[in-house]
Design a protein around this motif. Sequence first.
Motif, PDB file in Angstrom:
ATOM      1  N   THR A 105       0.816  -1.212   0.000  1.00 25.46           N
ATOM      2  CA  THR A 105       0.000   0.000   0.000  1.00 25.46           C
ATOM      3  C   THR A 105       0.848   1.259   0.000  1.00 25.46           C
ATOM      4  O   THR A 105       0.319   2.355  -0.101  1.00 25.46           O
ATOM      5  N   ALA A 106       2.157   1.114   0.156  1.00 22.29           N
ATOM      6  CA  ALA A 106       3.008   2.300   0.239  1.00 22.29           C
ATOM      7  C   ALA A 106       4.447   1.958  -0.124  1.00 22.29           C
ATOM      8  O   ALA A 106       4.878   0.815   0.001  1.00 22.29           O
ATOM      9  N   GLY A 107       5.166   2.998  -0.553  1.00 23.92           N
ATOM     10  CA  GLY A 107       6.559   2.810  -0.962  1.00 23.92           C
ATOM     11  C   GLY A 107       7.460   2.366   0.178  1.00 23.92           C
ATOM     12  O   GLY A 107       8.477   1.719  -0.031  1.00 23.92           O
ATOM     13  N   MET A 108       7.085   2.742   1.415  1.00 21.62           N
ATOM     14  CA  MET A 108       7.977   2.439   2.538  1.00 21.62           C
ATOM     15  C   MET A 108       8.017   0.971   2.916  1.00 21.62           C
ATOM     16  O   MET A 108       8.905   0.533   3.634  1.00 21.62           O
ATOM     17  N   GLN A 109       7.026   0.200   2.429  1.00 19.63           N
ATOM     18  CA  GLN A 109       6.926  -1.181   2.913  1.00 19.63           C
ATOM     19  C   GLN A 109       8.181  -2.014   2.674  1.00 19.63           C
ATOM     20  O   GLN A 109       8.615  -2.735   3.546  1.00 19.63           O
ATOM     21  N   GLU A 127       0.403   4.543  -8.719  1.00 19.01           N
ATOM     22  CA  GLU A 127       1.867   4.609  -8.632  1.00 19.01           C
ATOM     23  C   GLU A 127       2.244   5.662  -7.602  1.00 19.01           C
ATOM     24  O   GLU A 127       1.697   6.764  -7.626  1.00 19.01           O
ATOM     25  N   MET A 128       3.193   5.308  -6.745  1.00 19.51           N
ATOM     26  CA  MET A 128       3.555   6.232  -5.685  1.00 19.51           C
ATOM     27  C   MET A 128       5.015   6.633  -5.802  1.00 19.51           C
ATOM     28  O   MET A 128       5.910   5.792  -5.792  1.00 19.51           O
ATOM     29  N   LEU A 129       5.222   7.938  -5.910  1.00 23.85           N
ATOM     30  CA  LEU A 129       6.580   8.462  -5.914  1.00 23.85           C
ATOM     31  C   LEU A 129       6.993   8.657  -4.456  1.00 23.85           C
ATOM     32  O   LEU A 129       6.207   9.196  -3.664  1.00 23.85           O
ATOM     33  N   PHE A 189      -0.943  11.360  10.869  1.00 18.15           N
ATOM     34  CA  PHE A 189      -0.050  10.473  11.615  1.00 18.15           C
ATOM     35  C   PHE A 189      -0.001   9.169  10.841  1.00 18.15           C
ATOM     36  O   PHE A 189      -1.017   8.510  10.656  1.00 18.15           O
ATOM     37  N   TRP A 190       1.173   8.828  10.335  1.00 18.30           N
ATOM     38  CA  TRP A 190       1.275   7.673   9.436  1.00 18.30           C
ATOM     39  C   TRP A 190       1.445   6.357  10.199  1.00 18.30           C
ATOM     40  O   TRP A 190       2.156   6.291  11.188  1.00 18.30           O
ATOM     41  N   GLY A 191       0.845   5.340   9.620  1.00 22.03           N
ATOM     42  CA  GLY A 191       1.155   3.951   9.894  1.00 22.03           C
ATOM     43  C   GLY A 191       0.778   3.472  11.266  1.00 22.03           C
ATOM     44  O   GLY A 191       0.012   4.121  11.943  1.00 22.03           O
ATOM     45  N   ILE A 233      12.803   9.285   7.256  1.00 26.33           N
ATOM     46  CA  ILE A 233      11.859  10.001   6.390  1.00 26.33           C
ATOM     47  C   ILE A 233      11.234   9.002   5.426  1.00 26.33           C
ATOM     48  O   ILE A 233      11.906   8.119   4.887  1.00 26.33           O
ATOM     49  N   ASP A 234       9.921   9.137   5.224  1.00 26.74           N
ATOM     50  CA  ASP A 234       9.191   8.266   4.300  1.00 26.74           C
ATOM     51  C   ASP A 234       8.159   9.157   3.631  1.00 26.74           C
ATOM     52  O   ASP A 234       7.359   9.787   4.317  1.00 26.74           O
ATOM     53  N   THR A 235       8.189   9.255   2.332  1.00 25.08           N
ATOM     54  CA  THR A 235       7.191  10.106   1.685  1.00 25.08           C
ATOM     55  C   THR A 235       6.427   9.340   0.610  1.00 25.08           C
ATOM     56  O   THR A 235       6.916   8.344   0.074  1.00 25.08           O
ATOM     57  N   GLY A 236       5.229   9.806   0.330  1.00 25.67           N
ATOM     58  CA  GLY A 236       4.414   9.159  -0.696  1.00 25.67           C
ATOM     59  C   GLY A 236       3.625  10.199  -1.467  1.00 25.67           C
ATOM     60  O   GLY A 236       2.909  11.022  -0.872  1.00 25.67           O
TER      61      GLY A 236
HETATM   62  N1  GLY Z   1       4.156   6.241   3.431  1.00 24.51           N
HETATM   63  C1  GLY Z   1       3.628   7.498   3.172  1.00 24.51           C
HETATM   64  C2  GLY Z   1       2.407   7.463   2.330  1.00 24.51           C
HETATM   65  O1  GLY Z   1       2.193   6.487   1.685  1.00 24.51           O
HETATM   66  O2  GLY Z   1       1.657   8.380   2.292  1.00 24.51           O
END
Ligand code: GLY
Length: 585
Positions: free
Chosen positions: A38-42, A88-90, A158-160, A218-221
């Motif tokens: 669901t996210a780039g950080m996974q 698609e997530m940058l 607040f993420w995650g 840092i984790d961005t989406g």
């Molecule tokens: N991990 C950040 C986001 O997906 O929004």
Amino acid sequence: MQSSEIRQKFLAFFEARGHTVVPSSSLIPDDPSVLLTTAGMQQFKPYYTGDADPVKDFKSLNTVSVQKSFRTSDIDEVGDETHLTFFEMLGNFSFGGYFKEEAITYGHDFITQELGLAISYVTVFKGSDAVPKDTESENIWKSLGVADVREEGMEDVFWGPTGASGPCGPTTEIYCTNANGKDVEIWNIVFNEFLCNGSREQLLAGNAKLIPLEKKGIDTGMGLERLAMISQNKKNIFETDLFAPIVENIDIRASGRNSEKGKRIIADHARAITFLLADGVRPSNKGVGYVLRRLMRRLIIYGVQDALLFDTVIDSYKDFYEELNDENNRDEIIRVAANEYGKFGSTLGRGLNELRRIGEVDAKMAFKLYESFGLPYEMIKDFDDGKNAKNLTREAFDEEFRKHQEISRAGATAKFGGHGLYMKTGEVTIRDESEVEKVTRLHTATHLMHAALRAVLGPEVRQDGSDITVERTRFDFRFGRKVAPEELKKVEEWVNDAISRDLKVEYKEMAYEEALVEGALGFFKEKYPPRVKVYTMFDPKTGEIFSKEFCGGPHVGHTGEVGRFRIVKEESSSAGVRRIRGVVE
Ligand code: GLY
């Protein structure tokens, strides 16, 4: 700006600032507690927690990616201006390399300077009992000239964590305005400061702890589709170059449900189906296979079976995603889609004939049509301008569904909880009552074996899959080594002891989050509904609980009914996964 250029610009911007470009991971994550990516950080979770070394693997503390992502939570929103299933997530990521100042400045500069867009406003965390207000981010934004800084709470900024536990922290979001004048969130910048020992649901309910991370991350989406909408000055994501060629190729006039929304749903689903198939998912009745089947059936309901549609999707994406630039994969995607159409399309046709023959249907009959032919509520309701379903309501239909679930618990068309009941040829239909009884006993034995493995080998044992036939139960679990014969003997003894105590087997229905908090074990590849059943096996004399699992049932009433349990084989199933076969006598 074309979306292919946005992708390249994003990667190049961060590469020039010391980030290593990492390819998208699969839509099927390694983390067994999450169904889909669901996210780039996974794929980077272990780098935040210190379980893996970014310098060793990426030669940098910072990475950047364009990640294939899928959110089932947005499925009912698809068709509006901004929601999708697959997207698609940058994202740019740092594992102890930089923090708020750089992350916000990069975000600001990429949007305003690289893309030349205006930021409408940003949000920051307003603070909670456990985490203070994020005044630092507010000050950074103001120093960059962004005056409109709005405060939001836990729910929004607040993420995650993703999955059963993981890194998390407050976020700051960037909003831009689309061609309709509507403000849309495009970028979420997460400050990973904590490790949460529970799920997001547990955290929001106040039932999980936040443990400060040694190294802040840092984790961005940023959703590419939304960014393209802003950059291309479009009113909705379906008008961007990511979708326009697909939408153009959709013809649903013959379905009698020709609407713009219908076309958008099909465009979204066609992309999602293509990428899921390319990552190896196949339609089935459980887990992610079931998600795929639902998407495919929705297309079929609109009468779409067109190889041309999948071809258009593949052509639009094959330059960036290698897995689509493969003739064999292309043929396979089209073949599986056609096969599902063949299977479901004709059943559906028979269902519609039946509906025509019956005339007006009530909720009971509508549910029968759903059960026998897969006709969904919407289709029955819409068919022939709603002539056959004048008095049918969603509530009454759902009520029939609920009643049916209770009945099926009792037996004959058994689908045994989260455990597969499959043979090589597909799903087994149990032939008679004696087989139901045998499989039910094996099912209860499977829960006891799961508990016994954790008691003997340790709580790190995690179910990876299971399969029950009339002859035996087969249980896969994550465990790093072979199980020794004396350990297997202990497991067997543990189970037989639980059987001889004649434990009581009971279930309770509760909210999914409540079940997690109660510590019920689940098979986390399975996606559970909001309300679940939890089966408990306990000693009625002492109250001691032996097993507690999420499960649809059915089970025996008392473990004494199981008979004697015996392990017949232990072997490796795949890397890090062991497989045990057991029988009841
Ligand atoms: N991990 C950040 C986001 O997906 O929004």
